[in-house]
Design an enzyme around this catalytic site. Sequence first.
Site, short mmCIF file in Angstrom:
data_model
loop_
_atom_site.label_atom_id
_atom_site.label_comp_id
_atom_site.label_asym_id
_atom_site.label_seq_id
_atom_site.Cartn_x
_atom_site.Cartn_y
_atom_site.Cartn_z
N SER A 34 5.80 -6.70 25.00
CA SER A 34 6.78 -7.33 25.23
C SER A 34 8.00 -7.64 24.18
O SER A 34 9.16 -7.77 24.40
CB SER A 34 6.51 -8.79 25.86
OG SER A 34 5.82 -8.42 27.15
N ASN A 35 7.51 -7.96 22.90
CA ASN A 35 8.33 -8.37 21.90
C ASN A 35 9.11 -7.14 21.28
O ASN A 35 10.08 -7.22 20.67
CB ASN A 35 7.74 -8.93 20.82
CG ASN A 35 7.20 -10.27 21.14
OD1 ASN A 35 8.17 -11.28 21.39
ND2 ASN A 35 5.83 -10.52 21.60
N LYS B 47 -5.52 -7.18 26.64
CA LYS B 47 -4.73 -8.52 25.92
C LYS B 47 -4.14 -9.32 27.20
O LYS B 47 -3.55 -9.06 27.86
CB LYS B 47 -3.34 -7.61 25.41
CG LYS B 47 -2.35 -8.62 24.82
CD LYS B 47 -1.25 -8.06 24.49
CE LYS B 47 -0.08 -8.98 24.07
NZ LYS B 47 1.21 -8.44 23.56
N SER C 162 -1.95 -12.29 27.65
CA SER C 162 -1.07 -13.50 27.05
C SER C 162 -0.86 -14.72 27.78
O SER C 162 0.35 -15.47 27.45
CB SER C 162 0.52 -12.48 27.02
OG SER C 162 0.07 -11.80 26.06
N GLY D 54 -3.20 -12.79 23.50
CA GLY D 54 -2.03 -12.42 23.66
C GLY D 54 -0.95 -13.39 22.92
O GLY D 54 0.33 -13.24 22.88
N VAL E 203 -2.99 -10.05 19.52
CA VAL E 203 -2.04 -9.50 19.44
C VAL E 203 -0.82 -10.70 19.59
O VAL E 203 -0.40 -11.28 20.63
CB VAL E 203 -1.65 -8.58 20.74
CG1 VAL E 203 -0.35 -7.95 20.38
CG2 VAL E 203 -2.87 -7.38 20.94
#
Lengths: 327, 327, 327, 327
Positions: B77-78, B196, B198, B222, B239
């Site tokens: 997403s980043n 992952k 988040s 996440g 992550v």
Amino acid sequence: MLAFFRGFGPKTCRRSAALLWKRTQADSAGQRMDIRGIYPPIATPFTEKEDVDYQKLNDNLQKYAKIPFRGLVVQGSNGEYPYLMAEERVEVVRRVRQALPRDKLVIAGSGCESTMATVQMSEQMAQAGADAVLVVTPCFYRGRMDSRALIHHYTKVADSSPVPVVLYSVPANTGLDLPVDAVVTLSQHPNIVGIKDSGGDITRIALIIHKTSSEDFQVLAGSAGFLLAAYSVGAVGGVCALANVLGQQVCQLEELCLTGQWEAAKALQYRLIEPNIAVTRKFGVAALKQAMEWFGYHGGSCRFPLQPLSEADVRVLRQDFSSNGWL
Amino acid sequence: MLAFFRGFGPKTCRRSAALLWKRTQADSAGQRMDIRGIYPPIATPFTEKEDVDYQKLNDNLQKYAKIPFRGLVVQGSNGEYPYLMAEERVEVVRRVRQALPRDKLVIAGSGCESTMATVQMSEQMAQAGADAVLVVTPCFYRGRMDSRALIHHYTKVADSSPVPVVLYSVPANTGLDLPVDAVVTLSQHPNIVGIKDSGGDITRIALIIHKTSSEDFQVLAGSAGFLLAAYSVGAVGGVCALANVLGQQVCQLEELCLTGQWEAAKALQYRLIEPNIAVTRKFGVAALKQAMEWFGYHGGSCRFPLQPLSEADVRVLRQDFSSNGWL
Amino acid sequence: MLAFFRGFGPKTCRRSAALLWKRTQADSAGQRMDIRGIYPPIATPFTEKEDVDYQKLNDNLQKYAKIPFRGLVVQGSNGEYPYLMAEERVEVVRRVRQALPRDKLVIAGSGCESTMATVQMSEQMAQAGADAVLVVTPCFYRGRMDSRALIHHYTKVADSSPVPVVLYSVPANTGLDLPVDAVVTLSQHPNIVGIKDSGGDITRIALIIHKTSSEDFQVLAGSAGFLLAAYSVGAVGGVCALANVLGQQVCQLEELCLTGQWEAAKALQYRLIEPNIAVTRKFGVAALKQAMEWFGYHGGSCRFPLQPLSEADVRVLRQDFSSNGWL
Amino acid sequence: MLAFFRGFGPKTCRRSAALLWKRTQADSAGQRMDIRGIYPPIATPFTEKEDVDYQKLNDNLQKYAKIPFRGLVVQGSNGEYPYLMAEERVEVVRRVRQALPRDKLVIAGSGCESTMATVQMSEQMAQAGADAVLVVTPCFYRGRMDSRALIHHYTKVADSSPVPVVLYSVPANTGLDLPVDAVVTLSQHPNIVGIKDSGGDITRIALIIHKTSSEDFQVLAGSAGFLLAAYSVGAVGGVCALANVLGQQVCQLEELCLTGQWEAAKALQYRLIEPNIAVTRKFGVAALKQAMEWFGYHGGSCRFPLQPLSEADVRVLRQDFSSNGWL
């Protein structure tokens, strides 16, 4: 060919002459494009291999052409647009424009997550023949999509779009509502002509109409479920999934509202609510396509990951139509 | 070149020989690929014209190569992946793979809304050099994304992906959590190696680990905000957006957890929470990129509609780092 | 009798001498009351006519007295306190205090919607023998319950309460989280000793511990589902519905955490998650009471409108215990 | 004295003769009590010491008596009923009934969390002179408040209530909507006459009206913000916070709707939305009370923890009235 541009305006916009070719066709009244009326947000038929089935699409279009729709919305949420590749999105619009009589508007969903991609897609949609573009709120970074970001986004898109822009707020899918203050600000943009509001908050819809009353800004109900109520507070049309199935009836509801036959309108509205819920929030696009089959249209399967309905769901869906006298 | 495939397995999958080229390189131990460790989900630098700035990306990669990361996640997403065109997504992965030492894993985000596009993107990512793909839950039709739909989606993707698949649940962006029962079912797929997560619901994370314990299934936290807690219940890595900025420190936290130095871990964990919140849910990607600049990396602007931080926000952001002793 | 006041402090508070009788018993160390340890938030047994069944309550208390709980929470959410009349609430606390050995703490839920009623109820609870009061966030006007309102509320209650106050945030029931900044401010009040946090957001819990570290402020996990994780970030105990059923086991988990036996703790934690979810968010208080019957306690029916479990639900509930080796 | 019982029905209910005294006054037509019309859900004035100020309440009632309201709702959400002790709740109803002309209905909020307490409170309200009781959905255990629980709750209350029951769904405060299927089932109970729906989902409101059309079931809009829309789909009145301030105007809107003057109704409706939002979801009860002061009523402070408005909020509130021409 000018006929379908009722209004649509000469307010000064800074954009290249190249993009203005359509604008020059606007009539002399200086108003914005008139988008009043009923639109089905059409479904996209697929082949068994999940390719777009243009033949079936064309068959549907022939039938829709005989219904007094104002036009069609291509690639609203019910068109599975997030499942189409960019080229497919444009090609579907091109085919629809070719197949449809010129007096029917084609409003094409051109929203993407980035401003850059939306600008580009809007231009491609216009070149493919769209009369206007419908731009959904970007939503992946919804925590940052405040009024500032959304006003910036829509302004950039509207600044460069060769055709008028219709805002599109659909919180059930995007998880965010285009804020009223952003809508009011954006209503002042000469190339933004209205909004499709699918949230169903009638207070919000009335407030938007009230606050944009000086701007010739047009509000379309985003669902047949609250169409009468939306007309009662000043909406001028609807983009209704159910119109893919019961198109004549949705247009009849419009007619009853426009002519002030509120009791008859109410009776008809009641019978549309459950079928509408069934093909939208209860069972989604797969149900819309199933119901289309029952009413003589091509529906078929969705692209995956959207699943076919279970048999139990199909029975409930049928019941939602039959208990209201439609099957 | 085999070295970085620790594990990764020979369970029978029905898929074409053509896609199996990478698989054949798996070691003989019959285990799944080992993905343990810390990964920054790298940001994507842009030029002033909003093009991907590969030079700046490369500079960042040189610096990341010196930190004991297990690898990088490209297009989490980043990475603003929803704002990249399909070709850009693949090209960024290719460049990262080229620039990075071979002993670092490249996990590439290949999620798209449709199953078809995700399958295709996963193949392209593998061809571009990704060691594994990270597949976010499709979410636009979130009301229909139940376990049945999601299990179908991930199974199809994993069946055809040339490289292992990592599930990715990020409810803050998608508005939906990959259900635990779906994760448990999917953990049995030989080409799905982990998740992952988040969401930060530590009970859920522990339950997933418990219910998949027979499957050699790996859970990555996440976010740096709950990294210690995730290790305490059996996660094997993270992550972490914050690792783009404070990479050494996040790796140090990993080390403290792995060596059972819980008191020191706790003290360090505390100091990472506020900076982490600041660059994620409080201010988002723009803040992550701002903080990267302070710590010697190229951050720069986001693609629109993501907005630059206001000056007031920058001050708060700085305070969130300085009050914890990082600036 | 002084023994159970470990700590508890002489910081100056403006309140009447009459209310200070308990305070004078605080030890000379000047610290706040120590509330570390495990507490079941006890259920309230009812007769067939829905009256409080004090005999059955007493039977349960005799059994709980043999488990190494630090004390009991009376009228947490699992005590059906919103269904008890004001007099019943006080009487239940009085009976519990009488039945319980003096070395066990009684923490009594005294939260009401208005500040005025909460102040009054806290005094009555203290007079009935409560060692501390647990004050849930008022929530009916949740849109107005910002930090300003909540800080005001808790400050007034703590100013006048004869016994220490424990904050209580339980968003699943109240729809709101006590904001971290409000907790930090309130942690400075000499008569507020800690918080029971039932939300399960481990990042938030760690942040609260970090930001109140100078204040001798104690955080209790509000559920057995994240007890290990909460200990790993610095919590000092738990108020766990599941401790009504598996009290020894929850205390054992505490012991494993406190003595640093993290692997054994992890193995035990895993087995508690599904039973815990079953008696809380999955099936609620009726399930907790059903499970109590299986484990030798009096559970029985809830007051209406809480319904008995269906037979199908009972089967699933049993499975959630048996599949983890508890039945 | 019979006059105000328009309708109200003789369907057999099992309840004691003692409670039936009011029922015997029902007319012979066998219909349910008619509750059509506009009601302000009155605010509760307090003294500086936070006691109920009966004198000020009485002053307000004298003024309300001159407005063509159908009656008053006492202890809706705006009456701060969760902040009143049980005795206060009854006493306020008694005083209102005494002060109000007999041709005005008194509908008293009698909802409590438990069925038992709601039954008892409904009886006390009836004895205090309430013509009907308004019963909010219990909500603390909202995760368990499914249709089964709510149908059970309302059936028990309606079975024993000496006066008719009005259902009350207010999701902004309770976090739950009374499900449509539960409303439809409950509409068949002879002692349940209607619903106050404050959620504002006009599709839901229309569906409820449609599905209960055979039951002589009356729907009241729970807010002035969607009053016109609610009338357009068949609602028969409204319980509107704003009627505490702009009572004549809300009654005028009713009149315009009932006489089919939709254009004038729309123009008036528009001007009521922003003031209505301001005194409800934007600023809450404190704003309602502030605005009451401006329009000649006693408002004053709320009980804590509800806070007074900040000066900045007061300015915005005033603007929301003045920009619509009311101040």
